[in-house]
Design a protein around this motif. Structure first.
Motif, short mmCIF file in Angstrom:
data_model
loop_
_atom_site.label_atom_id
_atom_site.label_comp_id
_atom_site.label_asym_id
_atom_site.label_seq_id
_atom_site.Cartn_x
_atom_site.Cartn_y
_atom_site.Cartn_z
N TYR A 92 8.68 4.66 3.96
CA TYR A 92 7.86 5.60 3.20
C TYR A 92 8.31 7.05 3.31
CZ TYR A 92 3.75 7.71 1.12
OH TYR A 92 2.91 8.42 0.31
N LEU A 93 8.54 7.50 4.52
CA LEU A 93 8.84 8.93 4.70
C LEU A 93 10.22 9.32 4.18
CD1 LEU A 93 7.12 9.62 8.15
CD2 LEU A 93 6.35 10.32 5.87
N ARG A 94 11.07 8.33 3.91
CA ARG A 94 12.37 8.65 3.31
C ARG A 94 12.54 8.03 1.93
NH1 ARG A 94 16.73 9.36 8.14
NH2 ARG A 94 15.25 10.19 9.66
N ASP A 95 11.45 7.61 1.35
CA ASP A 95 11.48 7.06 -0.01
C ASP A 95 12.43 5.89 -0.15
OD1 ASP A 95 9.75 9.13 -0.84
OD2 ASP A 95 11.47 10.48 -0.97
N ARG A 96 12.44 5.02 0.84
CA ARG A 96 13.29 3.85 0.74
C ARG A 96 12.45 2.59 0.62
NH1 ARG A 96 16.44 5.70 5.74
NH2 ARG A 96 17.95 7.17 4.88
N THR A 97 13.01 1.60 -0.08
CA THR A 97 12.33 0.32 -0.17
C THR A 97 12.59 -0.45 1.12
OG1 THR A 97 14.20 -0.88 -1.10
CG2 THR A 97 12.74 0.24 -2.67
N ILE A 98 11.85 -1.56 1.26
CA ILE A 98 12.02 -2.43 2.41
C ILE A 98 13.48 -2.88 2.52
CG2 ILE A 98 11.42 -4.72 3.34
CD1 ILE A 98 9.15 -2.72 3.63
N GLY A 99 14.04 -3.31 1.40
CA GLY A 99 15.41 -3.82 1.39
C GLY A 99 16.42 -2.77 1.87
N GLU A 100 16.25 -1.56 1.39
CA GLU A 100 17.16 -0.49 1.78
C GLU A 100 17.03 -0.15 3.27
OE1 GLU A 100 17.11 1.80 -2.54
OE2 GLU A 100 15.69 2.35 -0.98
N GLY A 115 12.10 -9.15 6.38
CA GLY A 115 10.82 -9.69 6.87
C GLY A 115 10.36 -8.98 8.13
N THR A 116 11.32 -8.62 8.96
CA THR A 116 11.00 -7.91 10.21
C THR A 116 10.52 -6.49 9.89
OG1 THR A 116 12.74 -9.18 11.30
CG2 THR A 116 11.91 -7.25 12.48
N VAL A 117 11.17 -5.85 8.91
CA VAL A 117 10.73 -4.51 8.52
C VAL A 117 9.28 -4.57 8.03
CG1 VAL A 117 11.12 -2.54 6.98
CG2 VAL A 117 13.07 -3.81 7.88
N LYS A 118 8.99 -5.56 7.18
CA LYS A 118 7.64 -5.67 6.61
C LYS A 118 6.61 -5.93 7.69
CE LYS A 118 8.81 -8.60 3.22
NZ LYS A 118 8.76 -9.35 1.94
N SER A 119 6.98 -6.82 8.63
CA SER A 119 6.07 -7.17 9.69
C SER A 119 5.81 -5.97 10.61
CB SER A 119 6.65 -8.33 10.48
OG SER A 119 5.77 -8.72 11.49
N ARG A 120 6.87 -5.26 10.99
CA ARG A 120 6.68 -4.07 11.84
C ARG A 120 5.89 -2.99 11.12
NH1 ARG A 120 12.68 -3.28 14.53
NH2 ARG A 120 12.67 -5.22 15.74
N LEU A 121 6.14 -2.90 9.82
CA LEU A 121 5.42 -1.90 9.04
C LEU A 121 3.93 -2.23 9.02
CD1 LEU A 121 6.11 0.63 7.40
CD2 LEU A 121 6.41 -0.82 5.38
N TYR A 122 3.64 -3.51 8.87
CA TYR A 122 2.25 -3.96 8.84
C TYR A 122 1.53 -3.57 10.14
CZ TYR A 122 -1.72 -7.18 8.84
OH TYR A 122 -2.97 -7.73 8.91
N TYR A 123 2.12 -3.95 11.25
CA TYR A 123 1.46 -3.65 12.53
C TYR A 123 1.51 -2.15 12.84
CZ TYR A 123 0.93 -8.59 13.06
OH TYR A 123 0.54 -9.89 12.84
N ALA A 157 0.83 -1.21 0.00
CA ALA A 157 0.00 0.00 0.00
C ALA A 157 0.87 1.26 0.00
CB ALA A 157 -0.94 0.00 1.20
N LEU A 158 2.00 1.19 0.67
CA LEU A 158 2.90 2.34 0.73
C LEU A 158 3.78 2.45 -0.52
CD1 LEU A 158 4.13 2.06 4.43
CD2 LEU A 158 2.60 3.80 3.52
N GLY A 159 3.79 1.37 -1.31
CA GLY A 159 4.61 1.37 -2.53
C GLY A 159 6.09 1.19 -2.27
N VAL A 160 6.46 0.57 -1.15
CA VAL A 160 7.88 0.47 -0.81
C VAL A 160 8.45 -0.95 -0.92
CG1 VAL A 160 7.86 2.51 0.66
CG2 VAL A 160 7.42 0.28 1.69
N LEU A 161 7.67 -1.88 -1.46
CA LEU A 161 8.22 -3.23 -1.65
C LEU A 161 9.29 -3.21 -2.74
CD1 LEU A 161 5.06 -5.55 -1.58
CD2 LEU A 161 6.95 -5.56 0.06
N ASP A 162 10.32 -4.00 -2.57
CA ASP A 162 11.30 -4.15 -3.64
C ASP A 162 10.60 -4.86 -4.81
OD1 ASP A 162 14.19 -3.41 -2.46
OD2 ASP A 162 12.93 -4.21 -0.88
N GLU A 163 11.10 -4.59 -6.01
CA GLU A 163 10.38 -4.99 -7.23
C GLU A 163 9.89 -6.45 -7.22
OE1 GLU A 163 9.30 -2.80 -9.28
OE2 GLU A 163 8.29 -4.31 -10.50
N GLU A 164 10.76 -7.35 -6.85
CA GLU A 164 10.39 -8.77 -6.88
C GLU A 164 9.21 -9.06 -5.93
OE1 GLU A 164 12.80 -12.84 -5.97
OE2 GLU A 164 13.94 -11.17 -6.82
#
Lengths: 73, 183
Positions: B141-149, B159-167, A16-23
Motif C-alpha cells: 500500500y505505502l508504495r503503490d504496489r500490487t501483491i504480485g509486485e 499468498g504469503t504477502v496476502k496472509s502477512r498483510l491480513y494479520y 480493502a487496501l486496493g492492492v490485489l492484482d486484477e484477477e
C-alpha cells in the motif's frame, strides 16, 4: 475449512487496501458478495487505508523523497 | 462514515433505474468520498474529483451485482477509489508532482494539526508491528504496489504477502483502536 478457502478470506485485507492484482481482485469481489464473514471484516478494515494515507502524506510533506531516493543519493 | 438509515430504501428503489442510482450515489457518497480521496491524492482536488467521478461510473457499471447494503457499498466505493488513485499515482510515476502546493485555505482536510497527530500515531503503530507485518504494508500500500509486485521484490510467494498483510492490517487496526484513532 480448506487451505484454499482460508486464503480467499485473507484476501480481504489486500482488497480493502486496493492492492490485489486484477484477477484476484475480481475473484475476491465475487467471493465477497456471498461471504458475510468477509463483508463484516471489510467494514471493519475499511478505515485503515485512510489512516495509512496520513503517514504517506506526512512523508511527502516532510521528506524530500522516499527512502529509496535517499538511499541512492 | 455515518450511513443514513433511509438509504436502504433509496438504493432499493434505485435498482431499476441506473440514472437514479448515479444520482443517489453522488448525493449520498459524493462528498464523504471526495474527503477521503483528497487525503490520498495529497489534496489535489482536481485529481480527487476525477477519481470520485470514475468511482461512481464504475459503481454504475457494476450496478447489477453491487451490494445495496450501505456499509458494504461504502467499503466497495472506497476500495475502487483507492485502486483508481493507486493506478493514477503509478502512471504519474516518480515524476515530481504537477500540482502546486495548495493554499492553506484549500488544504484543511481535515484540520492540519489533527492530521499531523494522526500521522504520528499511525507511524508509531507501524513501528509496534512485527518486522514481517510492517514490511508487507510498506511494500504494498505505502508504495503503490500490487501483491504480485511486492511478492517479487520481497522474494516471497504472493499468498504469503496476502496472509502477512491480513494479520498485519488486523494488528494495526487493533493498535489504532486502542489509541483511539480507529473505531
Amino acid at each position: 475449512m480448506s487451505p484454499s478457502s482460508r486464503d480467499v478470506h485473507e484476501d480481504v485485507a489486500a482488497y480493502a487496501l486496493g492492492v490485489l492484482d486484477e484477477e484476484d481482485h475480481q475473484a475476491f469481489e465475487r467471493h465477497l458478495m456471498s461471504c458475510e464473514e468477509c463483508q463484516a471484516e471489510l467494514r471493519e478494515l475499511s478505515e485503515v487505508p485512510g489512516l495509512l494515507d496520513a503517514v504517506r502524506q506526512d512523508r511527502s510533506n516532510s521528506l524530500t523523497g522516499t527512502d529509496d531516493d535517499r538511499a541512492s543519493r | 462514515m455515518p450511513v443514513p438509515r433511509h438509504l436502504d430504501s433509496r438504493l432499493e428503489s434505485a435498482e431499476t433505474d441506473d440514472d437514479v442510482l448515479v444520482e443517489v450515489l453522488y448525493q449520498e457518497f459524493g462528498a464523504p468520498l471526495l474527503r477521503h480521496v483528497r487525503k490520498a491524492t495529497g489534496n489535489d482536488l482536481q485529481w480527487a474529483e476525477d477519481v470520485v467521478q470514475e468511482t461512481i461510473v464504475r459503481a454504475w457499471r457494476n450496478a447489477g451485482r453491487l451490494h445495496r447494503e450501505p456499509g458494504l457499498l461504502w467499503a466497495w466505493l472506497l476500495t475502487v477509489a483507492r485502486r483508481i488513485v493507486i493506478d493514477g499515482r503509478r502512471r504519474r510515476g516518480a515524476r515530481p508532482q504537477e500540482v502546486e502546493p495548495a493554499d492553506a485555505d484549500a488544504v484543511s482536510v481535515p484540520d492540519g494539526s489533527e492530521r499531523a497527530l494522526e500521522a504520528m500515531i499511525v507511524a508509531d503503530a507501524l513501528l509496534d508491528l512485527s518486522e514481517e507485518h510492517r514490511e508487507v504494508i510498506e511494500h504494498t500500500y505505502l508504495r503503490d504496489r500490487t501483491i504480485g509486485e511486492a511478492a517479487e521484490i520481497l522474494g516471497i510467494p504472493p499468498g504469503t504477502v496476502k496472509s502477512r498483510l491480513y494479520y498485519g492490517i488486523r494488528a494495526l487496526r487493533g493498535i489504532l483502536k486502542e489509541r483511539g484513532v480507529a473505531s
